[in-house]
Design a protein around this motif. Structure first.
Motif, PDB file in Angstrom:
ATOM      1  N   CYS A  19       0.875  -1.178   0.000  1.00 12.21           N
ATOM      2  CA  CYS A  19       0.000   0.000   0.000  1.00 12.21           C
ATOM      3  C   CYS A  19       0.907   1.221   0.000  1.00 12.21           C
ATOM      4  CB  CYS A  19      -0.868   0.026   1.257  1.00 12.21           C
ATOM      5  SG  CYS A  19      -2.113  -1.276   1.253  1.00 12.21           S
ATOM      6  N   THR A  77       0.035   4.041   1.649  1.00 12.17           N
ATOM      7  CA  THR A  77      -0.089   4.480   3.045  1.00 12.17           C
ATOM      8  C   THR A  77      -0.956   3.437   3.746  1.00 12.17           C
ATOM      9  OG1 THR A  77      -2.034   5.766   2.412  1.00 12.17           O
ATOM     10  CG2 THR A  77       0.054   6.976   2.557  1.00 12.17           C
ATOM     11  N   HIS A  78      -0.985   3.457   5.053  1.00 16.68           N
ATOM     12  CA  HIS A  78      -1.812   2.492   5.775  1.00 16.68           C
ATOM     13  C   HIS A  78      -3.039   3.171   6.374  1.00 16.68           C
ATOM     14  CE1 HIS A  78       1.664  -0.577   6.197  1.00 16.68           C
ATOM     15  NE2 HIS A  78       0.845  -0.899   5.222  1.00 16.68           N
ATOM     16  N   CYS A  79      -4.202   2.619   6.088  1.00 16.94           N
ATOM     17  CA  CYS A  79      -5.447   3.180   6.624  1.00 16.94           C
ATOM     18  C   CYS A  79      -5.547   2.836   8.110  1.00 16.94           C
ATOM     19  CB  CYS A  79      -6.643   2.615   5.865  1.00 16.94           C
ATOM     20  SG  CYS A  79      -6.489   2.862   4.087  1.00 16.94           S
ATOM     21  N   TYR A 124      -7.892   1.803   9.998  1.00 17.82           N
ATOM     22  CA  TYR A 124      -8.746   0.687  10.448  1.00 17.82           C
ATOM     23  C   TYR A 124      -8.241  -0.671   9.966  1.00 17.82           C
ATOM     24  CZ  TYR A 124     -10.201   1.230   5.633  1.00 17.82           C
ATOM     25  OH  TYR A 124     -10.164   1.345   4.269  1.00 17.82           O
ATOM     26  N   CYS A 125      -7.193  -0.679   9.157  1.00 20.32           N
ATOM     27  CA  CYS A 125      -6.902  -1.886   8.371  1.00 20.32           C
ATOM     28  C   CYS A 125      -6.004  -2.892   9.093  1.00 20.32           C
ATOM     29  CB  CYS A 125      -6.235  -1.470   7.068  1.00 20.32           C
ATOM     30  SG  CYS A 125      -5.942  -2.884   5.999  1.00 20.32           S
ATOM     31  N   PHE A 184      -5.242  -5.876   7.125  1.00 22.56           N
ATOM     32  CA  PHE A 184      -4.723  -6.758   6.074  1.00 22.56           C
ATOM     33  C   PHE A 184      -3.199  -6.660   6.029  1.00 22.56           C
ATOM     34  CE2 PHE A 184      -8.965  -5.882   4.063  1.00 22.56           C
ATOM     35  CZ  PHE A 184      -9.455  -7.151   4.286  1.00 22.56           C
ATOM     36  N   SER A 194       0.059  -5.834   4.614  1.00 27.58           N
ATOM     37  CA  SER A 194       0.664  -5.055   3.521  1.00 27.58           C
ATOM     38  C   SER A 194       1.851  -4.261   4.049  1.00 27.58           C
ATOM     39  CB  SER A 194      -0.364  -4.127   2.863  1.00 27.58           C
ATOM     40  OG  SER A 194      -0.518  -2.960   3.609  1.00 27.58           O
ATOM     41  N   GLY A 209      -5.519  -7.251  -2.107  1.00 23.36           N
ATOM     42  CA  GLY A 209      -4.352  -6.896  -1.299  1.00 23.36           C
ATOM     43  C   GLY A 209      -4.744  -6.353   0.051  1.00 23.36           C
ATOM     44  N   GLY A 210      -3.899  -5.471   0.537  1.00 20.76           N
ATOM     45  CA  GLY A 210      -2.989  -4.566  -0.128  1.00 20.76           C
ATOM     46  C   GLY A 210      -3.715  -3.737  -1.195  1.00 20.76           C
ATOM     47  N   THR A 211      -2.919  -3.186  -2.059  1.00 19.64           N
ATOM     48  CA  THR A 211      -3.466  -2.326  -3.111  1.00 19.64           C
ATOM     49  C   THR A 211      -2.871  -2.733  -4.459  1.00 19.64           C
ATOM     50  OG1 THR A 211      -3.445  -0.532  -1.476  1.00 19.64           O
ATOM     51  CG2 THR A 211      -3.950   0.079  -3.732  1.00 19.64           C
ATOM     52  N   ASN A 227      -7.532   1.457  -5.756  1.00 23.07           N
ATOM     53  CA  ASN A 227      -7.726   2.612  -4.883  1.00 23.07           C
ATOM     54  C   ASN A 227      -8.049   3.810  -5.790  1.00 23.07           C
ATOM     55  OD1 ASN A 227      -6.807   5.117  -3.445  1.00 23.07           O
ATOM     56  ND2 ASN A 227      -6.406   3.641  -1.829  1.00 23.07           N
ATOM     57  N   ARG A 243      -7.591   7.464   4.594  1.00 19.66           N
ATOM     58  CA  ARG A 243      -7.651   7.167   3.159  1.00 19.66           C
ATOM     59  C   ARG A 243      -6.891   8.242   2.397  1.00 19.66           C
ATOM     60  NH1 ARG A 243      -8.816   2.341   1.601  1.00 19.66           N
ATOM     61  NH2 ARG A 243      -9.629   3.116  -0.364  1.00 19.66           N
TER      62      ARG A 243
HETATM   63  S1  SF4 Z   1      -5.138  -2.771   2.209  1.00 17.98           S
HETATM   64 FE1  SF4 Z   1      -6.629  -1.194   1.617  1.00 17.98          FE
HETATM   65  S2  SF4 Z   1      -7.588  -0.643   3.547  1.00 17.98           S
HETATM   66 FE2  SF4 Z   1      -5.680  -1.693   4.080  1.00 17.98          FE
HETATM   67  S3  SF4 Z   1      -4.136  -0.079   4.307  1.00 17.98           S
HETATM   68 FE3  SF4 Z   1      -4.063  -0.782   2.199  1.00 17.98          FE
HETATM   69  S4  SF4 Z   1      -5.422   0.650   1.093  1.00 17.98           S
HETATM   70 FE4  SF4 Z   1      -5.915   0.820   3.256  1.00 17.98          FE
END
Ligand code: SF4
Length: 355
Positions: free
Chosen positions: A11, A13-15, A17-18, A20, A22, A58-60, A93, A133
């Motif tokens: 990614c 940047t890191h959101c 709430y996430c 996952f 990455s 992903g990820g992105t 994204n 985001r």
């Molecule tokens: S996987 Fe999606 S929600 Fe999670 S940090 Fe990356 S962009 Fe944000």
């Protein structure tokens, strides 16, 4: 129904709430090395079933360039029978879509991508900012229009509820109707605070508080009513589709069909030659993944992937439980024909009622 899932572990940047897996993508060299390792894993993988769906998530995935996507699809085509492919989804994204432009989306289409899943999450700039985001609501709508202009006719958007008090579904409904064309598919997940996430830290410092359960429930039922009014089929707890646009790939998960997961952190469900159900996963370790992917092709590399993997053979009880809880997520419910008979199981009145 069998599918391949590819996890892109990057990614920008890191959101907040996430949860996952990455890593932050620092430069193109990082994504190029990863794609080369992924192609090696594809080359060393086996999957006996005909592949019907492909899902790059992903990820992105949209941090990858078109030449990187080309390398991945070429590796897949040379290894797996993908001629019967029914659905090919790529997660994107909005910020990347605006960055790369229409040529990028059209190039994805020419590689066979026929479904795009875009993380919109909210139409409220304040919420998007708190979520970390890298787009605002206007940019998400522009990216959506760009997908429409590129003639992507199967678009899914992700939304989140339960993030703040007072979610107004009338506002979301108006935003959806203003999109020019309704998305064919909507995934709307309730926020959960994952340990170690940005929101978790904010909560501990008293800078963020989740709404109460009763408020989340109110939001969920308001969303259900609103999407029903707009003509969506509520086919899974958190997923809605215009008729005929239910996700085939994700439906296969809920149907407990086999799938192959590739990339760091990806999970697979495989039926071996003896008919055993095997759950297999790659560890969430990009460094090790790159190291294995850089080995010379051959049987040694093929064996070495096992040092990154864990696996378990599902017991009949696990298969039963998984088929029940997955079935209960969907409007189809539990298929009694696929649940082996069992004394313990049939003595449970709730399950008997479901069957
Ligand atoms: S996987 Fe999606 S929600 Fe999670 S940090 Fe990356 S962009 Fe944000």
């Amino acid at each position: 129904m069998s599918g391949i899932y590819i996890h892109i572990p990057f990614c920008k940047t890191h959101c907040t709430y996430c949860a996952f897996y990455s890593e932050l993508l620092r430069d193109r060299q990082g994504s190029e090395s990863f794609v080369s390792a992924l192609c090696a894993e594809i080359e060393d993988s086996a999957f006996p079933d005909n592949v019907r769906t492909l899902y790059i998530g992903g990820g992105t995935p949209s941090v990858l360039s078109i030449s990187e996507f080309k390398a991945i699809t070429a590796a897949l085509e040379s290894k797996f029978p993908v001629s019967g492919l029914e659905e090919f989804t790529v997660e994107v994204n909005p910020d990347d879509i605006l960055h790369w432009g229409q040529d990028y989306v059209e190039a994805l289409k020419s590689l066979g991508v026929n479904r795009i899943s875009m993380g919109v999450q909210s139409f409220d700039d304040g919420e998007l900012h708190l979520m970390g985001r890298r787009h605002n609501a206007e940019q998400a709508k522009s990216a959506y229009n760009l997908l429409l202009n590129s003639h992507i006719d199967n678009i899914s958007i992700d939304l989140i509820f339960g993030f703040r008090e007072g979610l107004d579904t009338a506002v979301i409904e108006a935003e959806l109707l203003n999109l020019g064309r309704l998305p064919q598919h909507i995934s709307c997940y309730q926020l959960s605070i994952e340990e170690g996430s940005g929101l978790d830290r904010m909560q501990q410092k008293g800078l963020y508080a989740m709404p109460a359960d009763e408020e989340c429930e109110r939001q969920y039922y308001a969303i259900c009513s609103m999407l029903k009014r707009l003509g969506y089929h509520h086919y899974e707890i958190s997923n809605w589709a215009l008729p005929g646009f239910e996700s085939r790939h994700n439906s296969a998960y809920w149907n407990h069909s086999p799938y192959l997961g590739l990339g760091p952190g990806a999970h697979s469900l495989i039926i071996d030659e003896k008919g055993n159900f095997i759950r297999r996963w790659n560890d969430e370790c990009l460094e090790k993944y790159l190291q294995l992917g850089s080995m010379a092709p051959g049987s040694e590399r093929q064996r070495a992937w096992n040092t990154l993997r864990g696996e378990e053979r599902l017991t009949p009880e696990q298969i039963r439980e998984e088929r029940i809880f997955l079935g209960l997520r969907t409007d189809k419910g539990v298929d009694g024909q696929r649940i082996p008979e069992d004394k313990w199981f049939v003595s449970d009145s709730i399950i008997v009622d479901m069957l």
